[in-house]
Design a protein around this motif. Structure first.
Motif, mmCIF file in Angstrom:
data_model
loop_
_atom_site.group_PDB
_atom_site.id
_atom_site.type_symbol
_atom_site.label_atom_id
_atom_site.label_comp_id
_atom_site.label_asym_id
_atom_site.label_seq_id
_atom_site.Cartn_x
_atom_site.Cartn_y
_atom_site.Cartn_z
ATOM 1 N N VAL A 1 -6.298 3.800 -0.839
ATOM 2 C CA VAL A 1 -4.984 3.379 -0.329
ATOM 3 C C VAL A 1 -4.126 4.621 -0.092
ATOM 4 N N ALA A 2 -3.605 4.737 1.123
ATOM 5 C CA ALA A 2 -2.761 5.880 1.484
ATOM 6 C C ALA A 2 -1.314 5.546 1.135
ATOM 7 N N ARG A 3 -0.847 6.051 0.010
ATOM 8 C CA ARG A 3 0.457 5.613 -0.519
ATOM 9 C C ARG A 3 1.648 6.439 -0.037
ATOM 10 N N SER A 4 1.475 7.742 0.075
ATOM 11 C CA SER A 4 2.585 8.564 0.574
ATOM 12 C C SER A 4 2.010 9.814 1.241
ATOM 13 N N SER B 1 0.833 -1.210 0.000
ATOM 14 C CA SER B 1 0.000 0.000 0.000
ATOM 15 C C SER B 1 0.863 1.253 0.000
ATOM 16 N N ALA B 2 2.022 1.175 0.635
ATOM 17 C CA ALA B 2 2.884 2.352 0.753
ATOM 18 C C ALA B 2 4.340 1.914 0.620
ATOM 19 N N HIS C 1 -3.864 -5.752 6.415
ATOM 20 C CA HIS C 1 -2.925 -4.873 7.105
ATOM 21 C C HIS C 1 -1.945 -5.704 7.934
ATOM 22 N N VAL D 1 -12.072 1.310 -2.615
ATOM 23 C CA VAL D 1 -10.966 1.062 -1.693
ATOM 24 C C VAL D 1 -9.936 2.185 -1.890
ATOM 25 N N GLU E 1 2.420 8.180 10.244
ATOM 26 C CA GLU E 1 1.962 7.537 11.476
ATOM 27 C C GLU E 1 2.570 8.228 12.682
ATOM 28 N N GLY F 1 4.265 8.978 16.152
ATOM 29 C CA GLY F 1 5.323 8.262 16.865
ATOM 30 C C GLY F 1 6.372 7.770 15.945
ATOM 31 N N LEU G 1 -0.568 6.927 6.680
ATOM 32 C CA LEU G 1 0.261 6.330 5.632
ATOM 33 C C LEU G 1 0.242 4.799 5.714
ATOM 34 N N GLY G 2 -0.019 4.187 4.598
ATOM 35 C CA GLY G 2 -0.016 2.724 4.524
ATOM 36 C C GLY G 2 -1.369 2.093 4.753
ATOM 37 N N HIS G 3 -2.292 2.853 5.327
ATOM 38 C CA HIS G 3 -3.602 2.269 5.616
ATOM 39 C C HIS G 3 -4.446 2.130 4.342
ATOM 40 N N VAL G 4 -5.304 1.154 4.399
ATOM 41 C CA VAL G 4 -6.225 0.886 3.291
ATOM 42 C C VAL G 4 -7.623 0.877 3.880
ATOM 43 N N VAL G 5 -8.533 1.563 3.225
ATOM 44 C CA VAL G 5 -9.889 1.629 3.769
ATOM 45 C C VAL G 5 -10.895 1.403 2.644
ATOM 46 N N ARG G 6 -11.916 0.645 2.986
ATOM 47 C CA ARG G 6 -12.998 0.418 2.026
ATOM 48 C C ARG G 6 -14.158 1.327 2.416
ATOM 49 N N THR H 1 2.111 0.378 10.162
ATOM 50 C CA THR H 1 1.126 -0.567 9.627
ATOM 51 C C THR H 1 0.918 -0.270 8.154
ATOM 52 N N ALA H 2 0.998 -1.298 7.347
ATOM 53 C CA ALA H 2 0.795 -1.119 5.904
ATOM 54 C C ALA H 2 -0.095 -2.238 5.387
ATOM 55 N N ARG I 1 -4.424 6.289 -3.739
ATOM 56 C CA ARG I 1 -4.935 5.592 -4.906
ATOM 57 C C ARG I 1 -6.332 5.072 -4.591
ATOM 58 N N LEU J 1 -9.433 2.081 10.913
ATOM 59 C CA LEU J 1 -8.228 1.883 11.718
ATOM 60 C C LEU J 1 -7.937 3.155 12.510
ATOM 61 N N TYR K 1 -7.311 -7.112 0.627
ATOM 62 C CA TYR K 1 -6.141 -6.514 1.269
ATOM 63 C C TYR K 1 -6.021 -7.000 2.702
#
Lengths: 297, 123
Positions: free
Chosen positions: B93-96, A110-111, A150, B91, B121, B123, B45-50, A133-134, B80, B31, A148
């Motif tokens: 997607v958090a790419r950058s 994803s990243a 995580h 869906v 993220e 921390g 960053l990196g999370h995916v959500v529907r 988390t990716a 994306r 999330l 997908y």
């Protein structure tokens, strides 16, 4: 790995229709259908690849070992799907759809700035560049998402040492001059859980005149050999953190039947707080920041 | 004849749905750190959500054909968007890390820009 292909509804209808129109073939066909799954049966000796369902419930992600240095793997076969991954550790993932798809899905990150794809050829290999988390994304033709999952990575905070005599959670290894002992390390995360992924390790001892590393290797296991009576530390570095276990080399005439001890649990913070030089610990001289801030460096 | 055609076109326009914003919500549980609102989507960053997304209509007519509706990211290096197999589902997607536009398209025409922010993220 064995995959059992699911029959499509059209194929099932076609075979049923054939049974109806060609009674002679019916018996053979039924027999063939019954035997077909047996032909694909991997048998009792085969090990199944650990999987995790995708979050859209459209298939399973498979965890595969990218090398022998993965604490989740034995003989290049993963024992279960990991909960946590080590930053810097390489691993492979594949996806098996449970729904009809037009092509074999590729697994993407994803990243890429967080979970870097390092694939070569047709294998989807990854490693986390930093904690976080990716998502692993199963994609067809680059633009159609199937499912997908995580996954989360942490920095290695401590190590668990074990040896070839069955000793686990070792804090001290006692050997004689000339004796060889194989030591294996497991990288641990914040909660003490094993972290997955293939890492490279660097091994050394503080005082080579007491004990030396007998096998120059970047593997997760190493042979340490006693040289002369005394005490030293066996150091291991992997995942940016140094861990150590005390090595005591005894006199030859002071042989004991059990030369391995180790009951303390690992944990960088507890060991660091006692300031003890003995036992399994994370080298606080160089990694104090890592221990206190949860890994951000 | 021209008048009739114009009248028909006017009638069709008046009788069709009239875009009045985007209804969007997370499918399942979001999330930690992710927020999906009609005007702004913020992801770690990196999370995916529907998400379940559907254009609202100001008129009595609703948007019924999911194929007329599209969601697209103005900058796919930041975020994306994939069309899901289920209607009105997407869906993201958090790419950058960065901010871009989640474009709401109806019949290929851009109706709205929903802010899509990807954050590092904590921390």
């Amino acid at each position: 790995m064995t995959r059992v292909r699911k029959r499509t509804i059209a194929e099932i209808h076609e075979s049923e229709a054939m049974v109806d129109t060609h009674p002679r073939m019916a018996g053979r066909l039924r027999l063939a259908l019954l035997l077909a799954p047996l032909a694909c049966d991997p048998g009792p000796a085969a090990q199944s690849v650990p999987t995790m369902s995708g979050e859209l419930q459209r298939g399973e992600f498979e965890y595969r070992c990218a090398g022998s240095n993965d604490a989740f793997c034995q003989d290049f076969v993963a024992q279960r799907f990991p909960q946590r991954f080590a930053v810097g550790g390489f691993f492979e993932v594949a996806f098996n759809p449970s729904v009809d798809v037009v092509a074999v899905p590729a697994v993407e990150s994803s990243a890429p700035s967080l979970l870097e794809p390092t694939s070569s050829g047709g294998v989807s290999e990854f490693r986390f560049i930093r904690p976080g988390t990716a998502g692993l994304i199963a994609v067809i033709n680059g633009d159609e998402i199937v499912d997908y999952l995580h996954i989360t990575a942490e920095r290695v905070l401590s190590y668990d040492f074990s040896d070839d005599r069955g000793g686990t959670a070792l804090t001290e290894v006692v050997i004689e001059p000339g004796e060889l002992r194989t030591i294996t390390v497991e990288p641990r995360g914040e909660q003490g859980q094993i972290l997955a992924g293939t890492l490279e390790y660097a091994w050394s001892t503080d005082e080579a005149e007491v004990a030396r590393v007998a096998s120059q290797t970047t593997a997760r296991s190493v042979q340490v050999q006693g040289v002369a009576p005394g005490t030293t530390r066996l150091l291991v570095e992997g995942g940016e953190v140094i861990g150590s276990v005390q090595v005591t080399v005894t006199q030859l005439d002071a042989t004991t039947s059990s030369s391995t001890t180790g009951v303390e649990s690992t944990g960088a913070s507890s060991d660091a707080s006692t300031g003890g030089d003995s036992g399994t610990d994370t080298d606080t001289d160089t990694d104090t920041d890592t221990d206190t801030d949860g890994g951000a460096r | 004849m021209r008048r009739a055609g114009a009248l028909l076109a006017l009638c069709l326009a008046a009788c069709g749905p009239d875009y009045g914003g985007l209804a969007i919500e997370v499918e399942g549980a979001a999330l930690p750190g992710d927020a999906v609102e009609p005007r702004r989507v913020s992801l770690v960053l990196g999370h995916v959500v529907r998400v379940h997304a559907r254009p609202r209509s100001l008129s009595a007519q609703v948007y019924e054909d999911p194929k007329r509706f599209d969601l697209a990211s103005a900058d796919e290096t930041i975020g994306r968007v994939y069309r899901d197999a289920e209607d009105w589902r997407w869906v993201i997607v958090a790419r950058s890390v960065g901010t871009t536009c989640l474009e709401v398209l109806i019949d290929g025409r851009r109706e709205e820009c929903v802010e899509l922010e990807v954050e590092a993220e904590a921390g």
